[in-house]
Design an enzyme around this catalytic site. Structure first.
Site, PDB file in Angstrom:
ATOM      1  N   GLY A   1       2.517   4.336  -1.594  1.00 59.22           N
ATOM      2  CA  GLY A   1       2.664   3.455  -2.743  1.00 59.22           C
ATOM      3  C   GLY A   1       1.328   3.154  -3.390  1.00 59.22           C
ATOM      4  O   GLY A   1       0.300   3.650  -2.934  1.00 59.22           O
ATOM      5  N   LYS A   2       1.384   2.335  -4.408  1.00 56.75           N
ATOM      6  CA  LYS A   2       0.173   2.029  -5.183  1.00 56.75           C
ATOM      7  C   LYS A   2      -0.995   1.584  -4.323  1.00 56.75           C
ATOM      8  O   LYS A   2      -2.140   1.918  -4.584  1.00 56.75           O
ATOM      9  CB  LYS A   2       0.448   0.934  -6.226  1.00 56.75           C
ATOM     10  CG  LYS A   2       1.471   1.283  -7.260  1.00 56.75           C
ATOM     11  CD  LYS A   2       2.733   0.445  -7.125  1.00 56.75           C
ATOM     12  CE  LYS A   2       3.726   1.101  -6.208  1.00 56.75           C
ATOM     13  NZ  LYS A   2       4.687   0.517  -5.446  1.00 56.75           N
TER      14      LYS A   2
END
Length: 480
Positions: free
Chosen positions: A254-255
Site C-alpha cells: 500500500g501507499k
RNA sequence: GGUCCCAUCGUCUAGUGGUUAGGACGCUGGCCUCUCACGCCGGAAACCAGGGUUCAACUCCCUGUGGGACUACCA
C-alpha cells in the site's frame, strides 16, 4: 471440438492511481487472453459516485496503454457487450433486481447507517461476529409502508440461506466456505446504485466472462457472488485467485510502503517493458526458468496454474536490475526519445545540442543507467554549464604528479592539430614520456581534471566527445 | 473474535516420494580496468515445528506455530 475462446476482464474502479497490484491482475488477465487467443475486456466499476473521478479513469487508460496492455472491448473500443462502464448500466441492474424481488429473494432494508453501526458495535461488544442480523427481513407490508411514510430510504438485501459454498479455484483448487457466517448483504444501495457483488455477477454473466482472474482479496467475496449466480440461475465462470503483492512487512502493498502506482514508476524512469516483465515474474514463473522475457515470450510461456499461491514481496531492487537491462538493450535512438522528458526536467536542452553528438553521449553512458531519471548525473560531465569539480577530484589534483601530468597533457594539446581521437592518444603518449607517470597516476589525473569526477566512462571516449577545445578549457585553470 | 487463504536461501522462485535441493535479485571473493558501470568466473545463504503414512519424505495426511486477506449502503 475446440474450446471456446476465453473472455476475461480487468475491472478496476477509477478511485485512484493504478496500483501495481492491479496492474499485475490486468497483466495476468491480458496474458491469459493473449495466450489462448481470447478476449481481454476492460470494464470500469464506477458505482461509487463519491470516490470515482473521471481524471482517475483517464489516468487508468493511460497507464494501461503505457504498459501495452491493450483491451479488445471496453472504453474507447466498441464491443457487443457494452456499455463497459457500470454507471451506464443502471437499468440492467434494476431489471435484475426486479427478478430477485419477484422471486422473493431480496427485501428492502430501512436501517440507517447509525443503526447498523450500533448493531455492529453491540455484536463486537458481546464478542460475536459483526454482521447484519436481518432486522428488516421479516417486516410486514404495513411496517414497510410505515417506514416509507416516515420518508426512510431503503436498500435491498439478499436473503442468505445458510449453506456451504464450494467451488474450484484454478490456482488454489477446491475452496469451501461455511455460509453460516454471512449475513444478508446489500445488493442495491439506498441511493439506487448496485453494490459491487451484485453488479459484478450481472456484468460478468452478461459480458460472457469465462474466467474471473483477480486478487486473493476477493476470495471471500466469491461465496456471496456464487449465491447470486445461483439465485439468477446463471452458470458461474471459472474463478482464479492469484496471490497479493506484499510490502517488506509482508502486509498487502500500500501507499505506506512507498512507490506503488504505475505512474510513480513511470516518473522514476522505469521502462514499461521492465515493469511488465517484473510483474509477470513476481509470484509466478515461466517454464524454462528464464527471467528476462519479451512480451511475446511472456504470452507464449504463460500458464495461469503456475502462479504462486502465496503472497510475494515487491522487490524494487530486482525491478531496477531488469530496468537496467532493458535500458542498455534499448536502441540508442529510441532511448534518446524516452530520455527526452527526463533530460528536459534535469535542465538539459536537447534541441540545442547536436543530435549526432548526443547519440555518442547516450551510447557511452547507457550501461551506467538504472533508471531514466538518473540520466543527468551521468552526462553532466559533457556539459559546460553542468560540469563541476567534486571534492574527490580536487583531492586527486592536489598531488604533484597530477599537476605535472595535467601540465604536460595541456602542453601537447595546445599545439595538437589532429582529430580528437589521434590527439588523445598522442597526448597520453607525450605525457607518459615527459612525466614518467602511468596507470592510475596518469589516467586518474586526466579524468579528474577533464570530468571533475573520479568515476565515469572510458576516458578516451569521454575525450573524443568533449573535443579539444572543451578539454583545453577545463585544463587551463590547472596549468597556470 | 469469525470465515478463508498461505508456508523452500534475506527476497522472487524451480521442485510433485529417492536431487550434491536448481536458478534469479541482493550480498560477497576474483578477473577485466585509470575509475565506475557492463561482462565473465567463484562463494556464503533455504525446505516453520511436531506427529504420522512409507523401505524412503521438502514433496502425502494431521496438529501446532507463523504470516496474510476478508469481515462496509468500497471495489
Amino acid at each position: 471440438m475446440m474450446a471456446p475462446k476465453p473472455r476475461v476482464r480487468f475491472a478496476p474502479s477509477p478511485t485512484g492511481e493504478l496500483h501495481v497490484g492491479n496492474a499485475r491482475t490486468a497483466l495476468f488477465n491480458w496474458m491469459f487472453a493473449r495466450h489462448h487467443g481470447g478476449y481481454f475486456i476492460l470494464r470500469i466499476e464506477d458505482t461509487d459516485e463519491s470516490r470515482s473521478a473521471l481524471s482517475y479513469q483517464v489516468n487508468l487508460l493511460n497507464d494501461l496503454s503505457w504498459l501495452g496492455l491493450d483491451w479488445d472491448e471496453g472504453p474507447q473500443k466498441k464491443g457487443s457487450y457494452g456499455p463497459y462502464k457500470q454507471s451506464e448500466r443502471l437499468d440492467i441492474y434494476n431489471e435484475h433486481l426486479q427478478k430477485l424481488i419477484d422471486a422473493d429473494l431480496v427485501y428492502p432494508c430501512y436501517c440507517t447507517e447509525e443503526e447498523l453501526e450500533e448493531e455492529r458495535q453491540a455484536l463486537i461488544l458481546s464478542k460475536r461476529m459483526p454482521r447484519y442480523m436481518g432486522k428488516c427481513r421479516n417486516l410486514t407490508a404495513d411496517e414497510r409502508k410505515q417506514r416509507e411514510i416516515e420518508g426512510r430510504k431503503h436498500s435491498f438485501r439478499f436473503k442468505v440461506q445458510p449453506q456451504v459454498i464450494e467451488f474450484e479455484d484454478l490456482i488454489r483448487g477446491a475452496m469451501k466456505f461455511e455460509g453460516e457466517a454471512i449475513g444478508d448483504f446489500i445488493i442495491v444501495r439506498s441511493n439506487g446504485m448496485p453494490s459491487y457483488n451484485f453488479a459484478v455477477v450481472i456484468d460478468d454473466q452478461l459480458m460472457g466472462i469465462t474466467h474471473v482472474i483477480r486478487g486473493e482479496d476477493h476470495l471471500s467475496n466469491t461465496a456471496l457472488q456464487l449465491m447470486l449466480y445461483k439465485a439468477f440461475g446463471f452458470v458461474p465462470p471459472t474463478f482464479v485467485h492469484h496471490s497479493l503483492i506484499l510490502g517488506k512487512d509482508r502486509a498487502k502493498l500500500g501507499k505506506r510502503h512507498g512507490s506503488v502506482s504505475v505512474g510513480e514508476f513511470r516518473k522514476q524512469g522505469i521502462l514499461p517493458e521492465a515493469l511488465i516483465n517484473y510483474l509477470g515474474l513476481l509470484g509466478s514463473s515461466f517454464t524454462d526458468g528464464r527471467e528476462v522475457l519479451s512480451r511475446e515470450e511472456m504470452i507464449e510461456g504463460f500458464v495461469l496454474e503456475r502462479a504462486s499461491k502465496s503472497g510475494a514481496i515487491f522487490d524494487e531492487e530486482k525491478l531496477h536490475w531488469l530496468n537496467a537491462i532493458y535500458i542498455r538493450n534499448c536502441k540508442t535512438e529510441d532511448l534518446i526519445e524516452r530520455l527526452k522528458p527526463f533530460l528536459e526536467q534535469a535542465g538539459y536542452k536537447t534541441d540545442a545540442v547536436d543530435a549526432k553528438w548526443l547519440y555518442e553521449v547516450i551510447e557511452l553512458v547507457k550501461t551506467q543507467l538504472t533508471t531514466l531519471a538518473e540520466i543527468g548525473s551521468h552526462i553532466d560531465i559533457f556539459f559546460d554549464d553542468k560540469y563541476i569539480m567534486t571534492a574527490e577530484a580536487k583531492e586527486i589534483l592536489k598531488k604533484d604528479t597530477a599537476c605535472q601530468v595535467v601540465k604536460a597533457f595541456a602542453e601537447y594539446l595546445n599545439t595538437a592539430a589532429g582529430n580528437p581521437q589521434e590527439n588523445y592518444l598522442a597526448a597520453i603518449k607525450y605525457t607518459k614520456e615527459k612525466t614518467g607517470a602511468k596507470g592510475k597516476d596518469l589516467f586518474m589525473s586526466i579524468r579528474a581534471v577533464l570530468t571533475g569526477k573520479v568515476h565515469g566512462p572510458e576516458l578516451d571516449k569521454v575525450f573524443v566527445i568533449l573535443g579539444n577545445d572543451t578539454a583545453l578549457k577545463r585544463l587551463k585553470p590547472f596549468t597556470d
